[in-house]
Design a protein around this motif. Structure first.
Motif, short mmCIF file in Angstrom:
data_model
loop_
_atom_site.label_atom_id
_atom_site.label_comp_id
_atom_site.label_asym_id
_atom_site.label_seq_id
_atom_site.Cartn_x
_atom_site.Cartn_y
_atom_site.Cartn_z
N LYS A 118 -16.47 -20.85 10.94
CA LYS A 118 -16.86 -21.30 9.60
C LYS A 118 -15.74 -22.06 8.89
CE LYS A 118 -20.29 -17.66 8.85
NZ LYS A 118 -20.73 -16.55 7.96
N ARG A 119 -14.57 -22.10 9.49
CA ARG A 119 -13.46 -22.85 8.89
C ARG A 119 -13.61 -24.34 9.17
NH1 ARG A 119 -9.21 -18.99 11.94
NH2 ARG A 119 -9.96 -17.00 11.05
N PRO A 120 -13.16 -25.18 8.25
CA PRO A 120 -13.21 -26.63 8.49
C PRO A 120 -12.16 -27.02 9.53
CG PRO A 120 -12.05 -26.20 6.46
CD PRO A 120 -12.58 -24.87 6.92
N SER A 121 -12.30 -28.20 10.09
CA SER A 121 -11.26 -28.73 10.98
C SER A 121 -10.16 -29.34 10.12
CB SER A 121 -11.85 -29.81 11.90
OG SER A 121 -12.24 -30.95 11.14
N MET A 122 -9.02 -29.62 10.72
CA MET A 122 -7.94 -30.25 9.95
C MET A 122 -8.34 -31.65 9.52
SD MET A 122 -5.75 -28.00 9.37
CE MET A 122 -4.88 -29.18 8.33
N ARG A 123 -9.16 -32.31 10.29
CA ARG A 123 -9.64 -33.64 9.90
C ARG A 123 -10.48 -33.53 8.62
NH1 ARG A 123 -11.72 -37.45 14.52
NH2 ARG A 123 -9.45 -37.46 14.77
N ASP A 124 -11.29 -32.47 8.53
CA ASP A 124 -12.09 -32.25 7.32
C ASP A 124 -11.19 -32.00 6.11
OD1 ASP A 124 -14.45 -32.50 8.75
OD2 ASP A 124 -14.58 -30.35 9.17
N THR A 125 -10.14 -31.21 6.30
CA THR A 125 -9.25 -30.90 5.17
C THR A 125 -8.53 -32.16 4.70
OG1 THR A 125 -7.34 -30.33 6.58
CG2 THR A 125 -8.90 -28.56 6.05
N VAL A 126 -8.14 -33.01 5.63
CA VAL A 126 -7.49 -34.28 5.25
C VAL A 126 -8.44 -35.11 4.39
CG1 VAL A 126 -6.65 -36.51 6.11
CG2 VAL A 126 -5.88 -34.38 7.18
N VAL A 166 1.07 -32.16 4.97
CA VAL A 166 1.02 -31.12 6.00
C VAL A 166 -0.29 -31.22 6.78
CG1 VAL A 166 1.03 -28.64 6.46
CG2 VAL A 166 2.51 -29.59 4.67
N ALA A 167 -1.39 -31.44 6.06
CA ALA A 167 -2.70 -31.56 6.72
C ALA A 167 -2.71 -32.73 7.69
CB ALA A 167 -3.79 -31.74 5.67
N ARG A 168 -2.10 -33.84 7.30
CA ARG A 168 -2.05 -35.01 8.19
C ARG A 168 -1.22 -34.71 9.44
NH1 ARG A 168 -1.37 -39.48 3.34
NH2 ARG A 168 -3.58 -40.01 3.15
N GLY A 169 -0.11 -34.00 9.27
CA GLY A 169 0.69 -33.64 10.43
C GLY A 169 -0.07 -32.76 11.40
N LEU A 170 -0.82 -31.78 10.86
CA LEU A 170 -1.61 -30.90 11.71
C LEU A 170 -2.79 -31.63 12.33
CD1 LEU A 170 -1.61 -27.57 9.66
CD2 LEU A 170 -0.53 -28.00 11.87
N GLU A 171 -3.38 -32.54 11.57
CA GLU A 171 -4.49 -33.33 12.13
C GLU A 171 -4.01 -34.13 13.34
OE1 GLU A 171 -7.68 -36.82 10.78
OE2 GLU A 171 -5.65 -36.74 9.95
N TYR A 172 -2.80 -34.66 13.24
CA TYR A 172 -2.25 -35.41 14.38
C TYR A 172 -2.07 -34.50 15.59
CZ TYR A 172 1.28 -37.45 17.42
OH TYR A 172 1.96 -37.89 18.52
N VAL A 208 -10.98 -34.08 2.53
CA VAL A 208 -11.18 -33.46 1.22
C VAL A 208 -9.99 -33.70 0.31
CG1 VAL A 208 -11.45 -31.26 0.00
CG2 VAL A 208 -12.75 -31.69 2.09
N LEU A 209 -8.78 -33.46 0.82
CA LEU A 209 -7.58 -33.66 0.00
C LEU A 209 -7.40 -35.14 -0.37
CD1 LEU A 209 -5.18 -31.21 1.86
CD2 LEU A 209 -6.08 -30.95 -0.46
N SER A 210 -7.75 -36.03 0.55
CA SER A 210 -7.66 -37.47 0.26
C SER A 210 -8.61 -37.84 -0.86
CB SER A 210 -7.97 -38.29 1.52
OG SER A 210 -7.02 -38.07 2.53
N ARG A 211 -9.83 -37.28 -0.84
CA ARG A 211 -10.80 -37.56 -1.90
C ARG A 211 -10.31 -37.04 -3.25
NH1 ARG A 211 -14.91 -36.34 2.02
NH2 ARG A 211 -15.04 -34.19 1.23
N ILE A 212 -9.67 -35.86 -3.22
CA ILE A 212 -9.13 -35.29 -4.46
C ILE A 212 -8.09 -36.21 -5.07
CG2 ILE A 212 -7.73 -33.40 -5.38
CD1 ILE A 212 -9.17 -31.54 -3.41
N LEU A 213 -7.18 -36.71 -4.23
CA LEU A 213 -6.14 -37.62 -4.73
C LEU A 213 -6.74 -38.96 -5.14
CD1 LEU A 213 -3.16 -36.92 -2.31
CD2 LEU A 213 -3.38 -36.29 -4.71
N LYS A 214 -7.73 -39.43 -4.43
CA LYS A 214 -8.39 -40.68 -4.78
C LYS A 214 -9.06 -40.56 -6.15
CE LYS A 214 -11.76 -44.11 -3.17
NZ LYS A 214 -12.76 -44.45 -2.11
#
Length: 430
Positions: A364-372, A217-223, A374-380
């Protein structure tokens, strides 16, 4: 006197000549207009409802017009050339988007006279359809009393005509006939994320899969925010608008409320779904990309807690945050259906990200690129931990095999092994 008379004659002659020339010019213009009029008539004979489509975000527009009713042979037009395309009509289509215009009869037949209902939303009913080509699609029909209306129908076609990403639901066609407005999508066999979170008949989603869905979902929103030109704000991110395919990959759906960021961000009426709405958007009536980030944060907590945002999820989160300081200890809010089967560090990392996303201050909220990221690092990190465990397991198996081989050796061999160890120990002592 004679000079005045001759001057008058010359003036009249010049006037007559100019008049004749103007009359001739008017005649040719009139004749040219009548020659072109049949073509204009054919074009305007289509019904008035038109759908403007922007080609890949550029300023040039192509118009998707409704075809006249009752044509016997569906045709497809591309680059000014007509050709047959099965039972599908393609009219004035932006070639890059490949949006097809389906006839009402085609969809009526494919849905068995609209009896294959698979869902119901604010837009209207959704039907499963089996096309003559063998393709299975989902047909969303605009209800006559829909809260969204024809404007949202046009918006969705306009945007999805130029937006293409693996984490967005693909629009494959539309129909605007017999007073009906329908959108045809790729069929998402696993249904909505909401159904998997709340339907007791379905198997609960594993924690690992929930994090992967969040990343999709984060990747879709980042796009939408950073890849689309101009950028697009979705404005209605929620679990029922996240659809899952056969492999449980997630795609963002329902773009009826979406807007290009270049359009005025101020609105007169608040639109969206209660529980997911950005508080700043509610107070200022101005939406931005960070409005989507807030909704995404709510969705993350929904994945963690398995609790519907319409039932006070954010209030529940705020109470939990008072004891967790927003960084750790989020296990007390986890979905009971997970049965404790999750990685605690991952849970705290995802929850900490979600808590940043739902900050009341948009800046103060992150951008969707930031969330992608963070989530990518978690999965990595998860994959690295699994790889490390497999490595340790392989090493343990190797040691076990070596020990078993030692056990099967002769007593002399064992004695010699002990001697060698003793000699090594002696050498270290020396």
């Amino acid at each position: 006197m004679e000079k005045e008379s001759s001057g008058l004659i010359i003036g009249i002659s010049i006037g007559v000549v100019i008049g004749v020339l103007l009359a001739i010019a008017a005649f040719f213009c009139f004749r040219r207009y009548h020659r072109r009029r049949p073509q204009i008539g054919n074009s305007s004979s289509r019904r008035a409802a038109t759908v403007p489509i922007r080609a890949n975000g550029v300023d040039t527009c192509t118009v998707l017009s409704d075809s006249s009713i009752g044509t016997e042979s569906p045709k497809s037009i591309q680059n000014g050339m007509s050709f047959w395309l099965g039972s599908v009509r393609k009219s004035n289509v932006v070639s890059a988007s490949a949006i097809l215009e389906y006839s009402y009869k085609d969809l009526q037949r494919a849905t068995y006279n609209f009896t294959t209902l698979i869902g119901q939303g604010a837009y209207g009913p959704v039907y499963k359809a089996q096309m003559s080509t063998g393709e299975t699609v989902a047909v969303k029909v605009l209800a006559t009393d829909s809260k969204q209306g024809e404007k949202e129908f046009q918006t969705e076609v306009m945007l999805l005509g130029r937006l293409h990403h693996r984490n967005l639901v693909n629009l494959v066609g539309y129909c605007a006939e017999k007073g009906q407005h329908m959108l045809i999508y790729v069929y998402m066999i696993r249904g909505s994320l909401a159904s998997h979170l709340y339907d007791e008949k379905l198997e609960p989603l594993r924690w690992e899969l929930r994090v992967q869905i969040a990343l999709d979902v984060a990747r879709g929103l980042e796009y939408l925010h950073d890849g689309a030109v101009p950028p697009v704000v979705h404005r209605d991110i929620k679990s029922s608008n996240i659809l899952l395919d056969q492999s449980m990959s997630a795609r963002v759906a329902d773009f009826g409320l979406s807007r290009e960021e270049m359009v005025s961000k101020h609105v007169s009426n608040i639109r969206g779904t209660f529980g997911y709405l950005d508080p700043e958007y509610i107070s200022t009536r101005s939406f931005t990309k960070k409005s989507d980030v807030y909704s995404f944060g709510v969705l993350l907590f929904e994945l963690i807690a398995g609790k519907n945002p319409l039932q006070g999820l954010i209030e529940y989160i705020e109470l939990a945050a008072m004891t967790t300081d927003g960084k750790g200890g989020w296990e007390e809010i986890t979905d009971s259906r997970l049965d404790g089967k999750y990685d605690l560090q991952e849970l705290n990392d995802v929850a900490a990200l979600a808590y940043k996303c739902v900050n009341r201050a948009a800046k103060k909220r992150p951008s969707m690129r930031d969330t992608v990221q963070v989530l990518s690092r978690i999965l990595k990190s998860r994959h690295e931990r699994k790889r490390h465990k497999r490595s340790l397991s392989a090493t343990a198996e190797e040691i076990t095999i070596n020990v078993e081989q030692l056990d099967h050796r002769s007593p002399i061999s064992g004695h010699r092994r002990v001697e060698s160890i003793d000699s090594i120990a002696d050498s270290y002592e020396v």
